[in-house]
Design a protein around this motif. Sequence first.
Motif, PDB file in Angstrom:
ATOM      1  N   ARG A 109       0.838  -1.215   0.000  1.00  0.00           N
ATOM      2  CA  ARG A 109       0.000   0.000   0.000  1.00  0.00           C
ATOM      3  C   ARG A 109       0.868   1.259   0.000  1.00  0.00           C
ATOM      4  O   ARG A 109       0.552   2.241  -0.674  1.00  0.00           O
ATOM      5  CB  ARG A 109      -0.924  -0.001   1.225  1.00  0.00           C
ATOM      6  CG  ARG A 109      -2.157  -0.868   1.052  1.00  0.00           C
ATOM      7  CD  ARG A 109      -3.271  -0.480   2.019  1.00  0.00           C
ATOM      8  NE  ARG A 109      -2.942  -0.746   3.408  1.00  0.00           N
ATOM      9  CZ  ARG A 109      -3.215  -1.893   4.037  1.00  0.00           C
ATOM     10  NH1 ARG A 109      -3.795  -2.887   3.393  1.00  0.00           N
ATOM     11  NH2 ARG A 109      -2.905  -2.051   5.305  1.00  0.00           N
ATOM     12  N   LYS A 147       2.479   1.566  -3.557  1.00  0.00           N
ATOM     13  CA  LYS A 147       1.443   1.926  -4.545  1.00  0.00           C
ATOM     14  C   LYS A 147       1.052   3.395  -4.414  1.00  0.00           C
ATOM     15  O   LYS A 147       0.943   4.127  -5.407  1.00  0.00           O
ATOM     16  CB  LYS A 147       0.227   1.012  -4.325  1.00  0.00           C
ATOM     17  CG  LYS A 147      -0.896   1.200  -5.322  1.00  0.00           C
ATOM     18  CD  LYS A 147      -2.051   0.263  -4.993  1.00  0.00           C
ATOM     19  CE  LYS A 147      -3.213   0.467  -5.917  1.00  0.00           C
ATOM     20  NZ  LYS A 147      -4.361  -0.400  -5.541  1.00  0.00           N
ATOM     21  N   SER A 148       0.852   3.840  -3.177  1.00  0.00           N
ATOM     22  CA  SER A 148       0.444   5.221  -2.908  1.00  0.00           C
ATOM     23  C   SER A 148       1.536   6.215  -3.318  1.00  0.00           C
ATOM     24  O   SER A 148       1.264   7.241  -3.952  1.00  0.00           O
ATOM     25  CB  SER A 148       0.103   5.360  -1.428  1.00  0.00           C
ATOM     26  OG  SER A 148      -0.035   6.704  -1.068  1.00  0.00           O
ATOM     27  N   ARG A 203       1.833   6.462  -7.097  1.00  0.00           N
ATOM     28  CA  ARG A 203       0.710   7.207  -7.663  1.00  0.00           C
ATOM     29  C   ARG A 203       0.899   8.711  -7.446  1.00  0.00           C
ATOM     30  O   ARG A 203       0.657   9.517  -8.338  1.00  0.00           O
ATOM     31  CB  ARG A 203      -0.596   6.722  -7.026  1.00  0.00           C
ATOM     32  CG  ARG A 203      -1.845   7.154  -7.792  1.00  0.00           C
ATOM     33  CD  ARG A 203      -3.122   6.808  -7.052  1.00  0.00           C
ATOM     34  NE  ARG A 203      -3.356   5.381  -6.974  1.00  0.00           N
ATOM     35  CZ  ARG A 203      -3.775   4.750  -5.872  1.00  0.00           C
ATOM     36  NH1 ARG A 203      -4.008   5.413  -4.771  1.00  0.00           N
ATOM     37  NH2 ARG A 203      -3.978   3.450  -5.881  1.00  0.00           N
ATOM     38  N   LYS A 204       1.338   9.068  -6.238  1.00  0.00           N
ATOM     39  CA  LYS A 204       1.530  10.488  -5.889  1.00  0.00           C
ATOM     40  C   LYS A 204       2.641  11.116  -6.745  1.00  0.00           C
ATOM     41  O   LYS A 204       2.539  12.271  -7.153  1.00  0.00           O
ATOM     42  CB  LYS A 204       1.879  10.597  -4.400  1.00  0.00           C
ATOM     43  CG  LYS A 204       2.108  12.021  -3.905  1.00  0.00           C
ATOM     44  CD  LYS A 204       2.221  12.089  -2.392  1.00  0.00           C
ATOM     45  CE  LYS A 204       3.466  11.432  -1.856  1.00  0.00           C
ATOM     46  NZ  LYS A 204       4.704  12.209  -2.090  1.00  0.00           N
TER      47      LYS A 204
END
Length: 311
Positions: free
Chosen positions: A249, A252-253, A256-257
Motif C-alpha cells: 500500500r 502503490k500510494s 501514484r503520488k
Amino acid sequence: MAFKHTSVLLEETVNGLAIKPDGIYVDATLGGGGHAFEVCKQLSSKGSFIGIDQDAAAIEAASVRLLDFGERVTIIRSNYCDMKPRLHEIGIDKVDGIILDLGVSSYQLDTAERGFSYRADAPLDMRMDQRQKMTARDIVNDYSEADLYRVIRDYGEDRFAKNIAKHIVMERGKGPIETTGQLNEVISRAIPMKIQKTSGHPSKRTFQAIRIELNHELEVLKETLDTMIDLLNPGGRLCIITFHSLEDRIVKSAFRKNEDPCICPKNFPVCVCGNVSKGRVITKKPILPGEEELEFNSRSKSAKLRIFERA
C-alpha cells in the motif's frame, strides 16, 4: 551456515530495470546478491553497481558472489534510508536504476539464532542490523500492553491482537520471555484452536509485527521512496518487491503520488498548484510470481513487484 537466499521475481525485476550497459545501478537490499549478479552480467566495463545492506552476513556472501565483476562493484554496509548520503560519499548523485527487495532473506529465516522464525526455538532477536542494541526481546518484555496491542494490530493485522498483548503481559509477569518458543506458546494460548486449524501458524502475524517495529521497516520505506525516485536519471527505474499488504500500500500510494502530484480540485479547468509529475508507473497492476516460481519457492507466494520510471 552459508548465506542462501532464492531471489524472488528475479527475471521480472532485472528486466523491469531496462538496463543500460554503461549505467549506474543500486540494489538497496543486497542480500546474497542474486538480483545483483544478474544486473552486473548486463553491465559493460563502464557500468557501475552499488550494493547496500545492513546485514553483515549478506555483505560477506554478496562480496564473494560478485567478486568476478571487479571494480564495477561497490558494496556498502548501511540501511537503504541512508542511500543518498552513502552514494554522495562515493561521488554519485544520480543512478539509472534501483532495486528494493523488502523480504526477509531465507538465510535470516533459516538461521535459527537470528530469531526471525517461529519455526525454531531461539533467542528473541530479529535484528536486521546486529550492530543495533535493541532486540525483539526488549519489545516483548518492555512495551506496555497498549503498545504491544498497537504493534500487533497495525503491523500484524491480527484480529486477536488485544488478547495476544494481554497474554504476553500476563506471561512476562512470571518471568521474562526470552525465546521464540516461549513466545509461540503464549500466542498459541491467545488464539482459539478452531482458528489455528484453518489460518496457518498462529505466530506468523505477531512475529511479522515485532520484526517490522524493531527494524522500523515501514517508516524507513515511507521516508525513502521519494528520495529514491529523485535519485533516478531520466528514464531510470525503481523496482520494488513487497511481501505484505502494508508495504505494498505504501509503495502503490507513493508511486501514484509521484506520477500525479496535482492537488487542485477536480473541477479546476487547469492545474494551478504547480506540482509536476516525476514520471510514470510502469506496472498498473503489480507483477506476481508465475506458477513455476511458486512451485520451487513457496516464499515467493505473497511477492508483488511494482516499477516506476523517472521522467
